[in-house]
Scaffold this motif. Structure first.
Motif, short mmCIF file in Angstrom:
data_model
loop_
_atom_site.label_atom_id
_atom_site.label_comp_id
_atom_site.label_asym_id
_atom_site.label_seq_id
_atom_site.Cartn_x
_atom_site.Cartn_y
_atom_site.Cartn_z
N GLN A 316 0.72 -1.20 0.04
CA GLN A 316 -0.07 0.20 0.10
C GLN A 316 0.85 1.22 -0.05
N TRP A 317 0.46 2.41 -0.76
CA TRP A 317 1.38 3.60 -1.09
C TRP A 317 0.73 4.70 -0.71
N SER A 318 1.12 5.80 -0.23
CA SER A 318 0.34 7.13 -0.31
C SER A 318 0.98 7.77 -1.41
N LEU A 319 0.03 8.40 -1.92
CA LEU A 319 0.53 9.26 -3.09
C LEU A 319 0.59 10.83 -2.81
N CYS A 320 1.66 11.47 -2.93
CA CYS A 320 1.72 12.76 -2.42
C CYS A 320 2.44 13.66 -3.61
N GLN A 321 1.65 14.93 -3.76
CA GLN A 321 1.90 15.64 -4.82
C GLN A 321 2.60 16.86 -4.46
N GLY A 322 3.69 17.37 -5.42
CA GLY A 322 4.42 18.55 -4.87
C GLY A 322 4.35 19.51 -5.93
N PRO A 323 5.37 20.11 -6.19
CA PRO A 323 5.65 21.27 -6.88
C PRO A 323 5.55 21.10 -8.26
N HIS A 331 5.70 14.10 -7.76
CA HIS A 331 5.02 13.15 -6.93
C HIS A 331 6.11 12.25 -5.92
N VAL A 332 5.61 11.91 -4.86
CA VAL A 332 6.58 10.86 -4.26
C VAL A 332 5.66 9.91 -3.86
N LEU A 333 6.03 8.46 -3.88
CA LEU A 333 5.23 7.53 -3.40
C LEU A 333 5.82 6.87 -2.09
N ILE A 334 4.96 6.80 -0.93
CA ILE A 334 5.49 6.43 0.34
C ILE A 334 4.66 5.27 0.80
N THR A 335 5.57 4.17 1.13
CA THR A 335 4.91 2.85 1.47
C THR A 335 4.41 2.77 2.90
N ARG A 336 3.15 2.22 2.88
CA ARG A 336 2.66 2.31 4.12
C ARG A 336 3.36 1.58 5.51
N TYR A 337 3.91 0.56 5.00
CA TYR A 337 4.72 -0.32 5.93
C TYR A 337 5.87 0.23 6.75
N ASP A 366 16.03 13.84 -6.63
CA ASP A 366 15.33 13.66 -7.75
C ASP A 366 15.13 12.24 -8.10
N ARG A 367 15.94 11.28 -7.45
CA ARG A 367 15.77 9.85 -7.47
C ARG A 367 14.40 9.36 -6.60
N GLN A 368 13.90 10.34 -5.92
CA GLN A 368 12.55 9.93 -5.09
C GLN A 368 11.21 10.80 -5.63
N ARG A 369 11.36 11.34 -6.86
CA ARG A 369 10.54 12.30 -7.42
C ARG A 369 10.00 11.73 -9.05
N PHE A 370 8.74 11.84 -9.03
CA PHE A 370 8.19 10.97 -10.32
C PHE A 370 6.96 11.83 -10.94
N TYR A 371 6.98 11.76 -12.26
CA TYR A 371 5.89 12.26 -12.91
C TYR A 371 4.91 11.17 -13.40
N LEU A 372 3.51 11.86 -13.39
CA LEU A 372 2.63 10.60 -13.56
C LEU A 372 2.18 11.04 -14.91
#
Length: 424
Positions: A316-323, A331-337, A366-372
Motif C-alpha cells: 500500500q502506498w501514499s501518493l503525495c503531490q508537490g511542486p 510526486h513521491v510514493l511512500i510505502t505504508r509499511y 530527484d531519485r525520489q520524484r516522479f511524473y505521472l
C-alpha cells in the motif's frame, strides 16, 4: 477501457522544413515541426493509447555540423627525405559523444536519439560512447615533394537539441479528453561523423569550407594562425574564469546545504512527508493492469518487486503531490509499511534497468520524484517517469518477484503502464 467520446477537430499538418545554413565553419539544420526520423515514430499531437503511457521517445529539434580539426602536426620534408613516413599527431580539439548530461551512451533512448540525428543530417555519426582523443593518432603518409606540411585528422562535429515525447491525457475542451503524445523537456547532444585525415601545404588550392582549409589556417598559411591562437587563448581564459565562478557558487551551495542538514537534517523522519508535498487521503496499490501483480517490498529486502495481491501494508502506498516542474506535478510514493519513499538506487541514475527500492524520504532528491502520465478520466492507468533521468518505470518481465526497474524508453510491449488503484 472505457473512453469518453471525442470528436477531433480539423488538423492541418505543415510540411517538414529543413534549413541548410552554409557558412565557412558549419552547416546547421532545423526542423520547423516534428523531426526528420521515419514517419512511423510518434510526433507531438499524434494520438496514443493507454499502452503508451509508460513509453518515451526522443526526437531531434536541430542539428549543426561544424568541420573540426581534432589532431594536427606540422612536418617539414627536405630534399632526400621524401617517401612514406609515419607521424604521430597531437590532440588539438576533443569531441566527446554526449546525450543530455551523460557521456555513457548505453541506454536505448540515447542510442535512438543519435540514430535519429544520423537520419536528420544524412551522415554517419557515432552512436556509442566515444571521444576523438581515443581515436588512432598516427598517420602514414607518402610525401612526394619537399615542403612544409600540416598533417591532420578531423571530422564533422554534430551538435543540437533533442526533445522527448510522452503519452498522456489531453483536455480537448467541452469535457472531452484524448490521449496524445506531448513534448517534454529534452536537452542537448554532441556527436561526430567519420574521421578524415590528410596532409596539406600552403600552396595547395582547397575548398574554402573543407577540413583541408582549416588545416591550412592551423598551419599558418595566410597569417591568421597567430590570431587563431590568440582567440583560443582568450576563449580558454574566459572558460577558466567561468569554471572558477561555478566552483565558487557550488562551494557556497554546498556550505548552505551542510548548514541546512545540520539545522534540520536532510533525511525526513519515517512517516514524514517531504516539505512542499501533500498526500491524498487513503492509500493506493500500484501494479499490472490485470490486478494480478503489485509493487511491494519483499520480506528481508528494501527492493520493490512485483508480487501477488495481498492485504499487507507492504503493498500500500501514499501518493503525495508537490511542486510543478517542467510543466508537470512532482510526486513521491511512500510505502505504508515503513513510511519510506520509492527511490532509484544511487549510482544507477543513467543505467538501463536501474533498480528501485525504499529509502528514507529526503527533502531534495530527484531519485525520489516522479511524473505521472494518466489515461483519460474514468481510467486509473498511468505511466510513471523518474525525474532524475527521465527514464520510465518497468520490469524485465511480468512475473512474480521481478524487481521494479527503469528503462530509458519504457516498455515497448506496454507493460510499463500500471494501474493506480485507490483501495482505502
Amino acid at each position: 477501457m472505457k473512453r469518453l467520446p471525442f470528436v477531433p477537430g480539423r488538423w492541418t499538418r505543415g510540411a517538414l522544413t529543413l534549413m541548410l545554413l552554409v557558412a565557412p565553419a558549419f552547416v546547421g539544420l532545423t526542423a520547423a515541426s516534428g523531426s526528420a526520423h521515419a514517419a512511423a515514430n510518434p510526433k507531438a499531437g499524434d494520438p496514443c493509447t493507454s499502452a503508451d503511457l509508460g513509453r518515451r521517445y526522443p526526437f531531434i529539434k536541430s542539428a549543426t555540423m561544424t568541420p573540426t580539426i581534432t589532431h594536427f602536426k606540422t612536418f617539414f620534408v627536405t630534399a632526400g627525405t621524401t617517401g612514406q613516413q609515419i607521424i604521430t599527431l597531437e590532440n588539438t580539439t576533443v569531441i566527446t559523444v554526449e546525450v543530455g548530461t551523460t557521456t555513457e551512451i548505453r541506454a536505448h533512448f540515447g542510442i535512438t536519439a543519435l540514430t535519429f540525428v544520423e537520419g536528420f543530417v544524412n551522415r554517419t555519426v557515432k552512436k556509442i560512447t566515444a571521444s576523438t582523443d581515443k581515436e588512432v593518432q598516427q598517420i602514414t603518409w607518402n610525401f612526394l615533394a619537399p615542403g612544409y606540411y600540416g598533417l591532420f585528422k578531423g571530422t564533422r562535429k554534430v551538435t543540437g537539441e533533442y526533445g522527448s515525447l510522452n503519452c498522456t491525457s489531453v483536455d480537448k475542451g467541452a469535457g472531452q479528453y484524448a490521449t496524445e503524445w506531448i513534448e517534454r523537456p529534452g536537452g542537448s547532444y554532441t556527436t561526430y561523423s567519420i574521421m578524415e585525415e590528410g596532409a596539406i601545404r600552403c600552396e595547395d588550392v582547397v575548398p574554402p569550407t573543407s577540413l583541408m582549409r582549416l588545416a591550412q589556417i592551423q598551419l599558418g598559411c595566410d597569417g591568421v594562425a597567430a590570431k587563431e591562437r590568440a582567440e583560443r587563448q582568450a576563449r580558454e581564459t574566459r572558460e577558466q574564469a567561468a569554471q572558477d565562478r561555478a566552483a565558487q557558487d557550488q562551494a557556497a551551495q554546498d556550505q548552505a546545504a551542510a548548514s541546512e542538514a545540520t539545522e534540520t537534517g536532510r533525511v525526513v523522519a519515517p512517516f514524514a512527508v517531504p516539505p512542499g508535498f501533500a498526500c491524498e487521503a487513503g492509500y493506493y496499490r500500484v501494479g499490472t493492469s490485470d490486478r494480478l501483480l503489485n509493487w511491494w517490498n519483499q520480506d528481508g529486502t528494501d527492493e520493490i518487486r512485483l508480487r501477488g495481491w495481498s492485504t499487507s501494508s507492504r503493498a500500500q502506498w501514499s501518493l503525495c503531490q508537490g511542486p510543478v516542474t517542467n510543466g508537470r506535478a512532482e510526486h513521491v510514493l511512500i510505502t505504508r509499511y515503513s513510511g519510506k519513499c520509492l527511490t532509484l538506487v544511487a549510482g544507477e541514475m543513467t543505467v538501463e534497468g536501474g533498480r528501485f527500492f525504499e529509502e528514507d524520504c529526503r527533502t531534495v532528491d530527484d531519485r525520489q520524484r516522479f511524473y505521472l502520465y494518466r489515461d483519460v478520466p474514468g481510467s486509473a492507468l498511468v505511466g510513471v517517469q523518474v525525474k532524475s533521468g527521465g527514464f520510465m518505470l518497468g520490469q524485465a518481465r511480468v512475473a512474480d518477484n521481478e524487481v521494479l526497474r527503469q528503462y530509458s524508453m519504457g516498455m515497448e510491449d506496454g507493460t510499463g503502464t500500471y494501474l493506480l488503484e485507490k483501495i482505502a
